[in-house]
Design an enzyme around this catalytic site. Structure first.
Site, PDB file in Angstrom:
ATOM      1  N   HIS A 225       0.816  -1.220   0.000  1.00 17.00           N
ATOM      2  CA  HIS A 225       0.000   0.000   0.000  1.00 17.00           C
ATOM      3  C   HIS A 225       0.845   1.264   0.000  1.00 17.00           C
ATOM      4  O   HIS A 225       0.553   2.183  -0.767  1.00 17.00           O
ATOM      5  CB  HIS A 225      -0.994   0.018   1.148  1.00 17.00           C
ATOM      6  CG  HIS A 225      -2.011   1.104   0.972  1.00 17.00           C
ATOM      7  ND1 HIS A 225      -3.054   1.011   0.070  1.00 17.00           N
ATOM      8  CD2 HIS A 225      -2.108   2.332   1.514  1.00 17.00           C
ATOM      9  CE1 HIS A 225      -3.757   2.132   0.084  1.00 17.00           C
ATOM     10  NE2 HIS A 225      -3.199   2.941   0.954  1.00 17.00           N
ATOM     11  N   PHE A 377      -7.186   0.665  -9.950  1.00 21.16           N
ATOM     12  CA  PHE A 377      -5.736   0.723 -10.090  1.00 21.16           C
ATOM     13  C   PHE A 377      -5.336   1.536 -11.323  1.00 21.16           C
ATOM     14  O   PHE A 377      -4.381   2.312 -11.308  1.00 21.16           O
ATOM     15  CB  PHE A 377      -5.228  -0.711 -10.187  1.00 21.16           C
ATOM     16  CG  PHE A 377      -3.758  -0.872  -9.980  1.00 21.16           C
ATOM     17  CD1 PHE A 377      -3.187  -0.582  -8.764  1.00 21.16           C
ATOM     18  CD2 PHE A 377      -2.950  -1.346 -11.000  1.00 21.16           C
ATOM     19  CE1 PHE A 377      -1.822  -0.739  -8.567  1.00 21.16           C
ATOM     20  CE2 PHE A 377      -1.596  -1.515 -10.809  1.00 21.16           C
ATOM     21  CZ  PHE A 377      -1.028  -1.212  -9.583  1.00 21.16           C
TER      22      PHE A 377
END
Length: 551
Positions: A225, A377
């Site tokens: 992350h 994404f």
């Protein structure tokens, strides 16, 4: 050496180092883009790959090349350019570190690519266990990370040298931002380094029979992350500091920019469990804690949005805008150095909303492991970040090569940005829609379960193929622009764009550069978020992983 009155230029030796990174970036962009095009065509059900090439093989090429290689090389090149320009030209030792880092990353990339192309590492860019790759793949990725550490060390040395020469003064904003991103990178890559060196490499070499799968995934997402913010913060650097210079404005607030970057260090690392919400073996209470910490990252993002649009509005009103949104008309829409990154800024709005869905306990269960996540994404790193990087390259590359961005290339750059926006609207929009219907991510068309359900997704797969084709055209245009700016554009002087802080802004407190304070808080947050869960993961692992070990 710059003569009096001449435009300040990056040291030519440092420019060569940065351009070496850019050559790799745009070569890999073409390769990764081609793999992405093949991927969406296969998923549409209309194309079969020749010569026994596997779907997961090109999926791995696409993910590793674009998400890891292109981004890391561009970020390291861009940050080293900003530090050299704003904190002073590199010393010989810094330059040596920079070149060692570059060659280590390049060698590592070649090793990993060789394993993927020979179908010995089709494990996707997340290289999730229990999928296993050849040891050379893991070793190659390790070299990429170690090389980036070398580049980060050169950046930090430049920062320390500037601080020593200028005691009691805040460092140049771009240098400070580069140091923050490098520090965050050092902290977060420790997780993937432990995973690769202590688990995946021994396992792939046959030194151990198996590994603790949940531990490996937890170590990856400890890194995975913050990796998103490693990509994003250089885009924020451009938004905060470069874009005001492009439009002729001043930076709204130096202090606010530094505070937002510090908050990203604090809140981006102890949040990896929100990628593992549906994985067993992690106590739900700890998952919930990290979900809460994840939402705190919204704060610096909102701060950035406020600062950017305050800059736009204030500048617009200073040059004559009167109505509520009249300042929008005053923005330089004909300048690709502004418009292309601005498209990325706009894309980050739905991308952020999708991120909130992904990180939420209940809503995540609707979209988890669906192609919705892939669409998200592509809006974040695939649009907000990449379009900003393209916008930076429109002035950085000609500055490095002693050339200029011509009106013709500027128009072509605008076309490139518009093509990207249109292509991504089709592709990412279709991914989000299909994901809500349950279409899985990371899956070829032939592997979808249930003919009736797969048929329901076909229109969305075709829309993805259309969008992917437009995106590949945009990539070709971008590579052509890069070749022109690197080799064929007219000789001249292109300014290195660094904005100045507004005279009305408050002075910058030196507390933002108290690294003992911020790194101490970061360490405490990481220990609080991970210590007990990780001990549970190891102690409660099934045999043969039981006991305090990672395998």
């Amino acid at each position: 050496m710059n003569t009096p009155g001449a435009m300040k230029k990056l040291d030519r030796r440092d420019a060569k180092l940065v351009m070496a990174h850019m050559y790799v970036v745009f070569t890999c962009l073409l390769v990764g883009g081609l793999a992405g095009l093949l991927q969406v065509l296969v998923r549409s059900g209309k194309v079969t790959l020749p010569a026994g090439i596997g779907y997961y093989q090109i999926l791995t090429v696409h993910g590793v090349i674009l998400a890891l290689v292109v981004t890391t090389f561009f970020i390291m090149g861009f940050m080293q350019a900003t530090v050299s320009f704003t904190a002073g030209a590199y010393s010989n030792a810094q330059r040596r570190l920079g070149w060692i880092g570059f060659w280590l990353m390049l060698i590592g990339t070649a090793m990993a690519a060789a394993m993927i192309l020979t179908n010995k590492a089709s494990v996707l860019y997340t290289f999730y266990a229990p999928l296993q790759a050849h040891a050379l793949y893991y070793l190659g990725l390790t070299l990429v990370i170690v090389g980036s550490w070398m580049g980060g060390a050169a950046i930090i040395i430049g920062y320390r040298r500037w601080k020593k020469a200028n005691p009691g003064k805040p460092s140049p904003l771009l240098t400070f931002m580069s140091v923050v991103n490098s520090v965050m990178w050092y902290v977060c890559t420790l997780g993937v380094a432990v995973e690769v060196l202590l688990q995946l490499l021994p396992w792939s070499l046959g030194m151990v029979d198996g590994i603790n799968i949940l531990a490996s995934r937890t170590l990856f997402w400890y890194f995975g992350h913050p990796l998103v913010y490693f990509w994003l913060l250089p885009a924020y650097m451009a938004w905060y500091v470069v874009i005001p210079k492009v439009i002729g404005a001043k930076i709204f607030s130096d202090s606010l920019a530094r505070m937002s970057f510090i908050l990203f260090i604090l809140f981006s690392i102890p949040v990896g469990f929100h990628h593992q919400l549906l994985e067993p073996g992690i106590d739900p209470a700890w998952k919930f804690l990290q979900v809460v910490l994840t939402f705190l990252v919204v704060i610096p993002s909102f701060m950035t949005a406020f600062a950017l649009f305050a800059t736009f509005e204030k500048h617009g009103r200073q040059i004559g805008a009167k109505s509520l949104f009249g300042w929008l008309k005053k923005l330089p829409w004909g300048d690709a150095r502004f418009t292309v990154p601005f498209i990325g800024m706009l894309a980050f709005i739905p991308a952020g909303a999708g991120g909130i869905v992904n990180a939420s306990h209940q809503m995540n269960q609707v979209v988890h492991n669906t192609i919705w996540v892939t669409g998200h994404f592509h809006l974040t790193v695939g649009t907000a970040v990449l379009l900003t990087f393209f916008g930076v390259s429109f002035w950085l590359v000609p500055h490095l090569t002693g050339r200029v961005l011509t009106k013709k290339m500027n128009k072509l750059a605008l076309v490139q940005g518009i093509l990207w926006a249109v292509g991504m609207t089709f592709m990412s929009g279709a991914m989000h829609a299909a994901g809500l219907l349950g279409a899985p991510r990371r899956s070829a068309f032939s592997e979808y379960g249930g003919a009736a359900q797969a048929a329901e997704w076909i229109p969305y797969q075709i829309a993805q193929a259309v969008g992917g084709s437009i995106l590949f055209i945009s990539i070709i245009v971008m590579v052509c622009i890069f070749i022109n700016l690197a080799f064929f554009a007219p000789k001249g002087e292109q300014e290195f764009l660094v904005g100045e802080v507004d005279a009305d802004a408050e002075p910058t407190p030196l507390v933002y550069e108290n690294w003992k304070l911020w790194l101490g808080i970061t360490a405490l947050l990481i220990l609080f978020a991970y210590t007990i869960p990780f001990i549970d993961i190891i102690q409660n692992a099934p045999a043969p992983s039981k006991g305090f070990k990672l395998w």
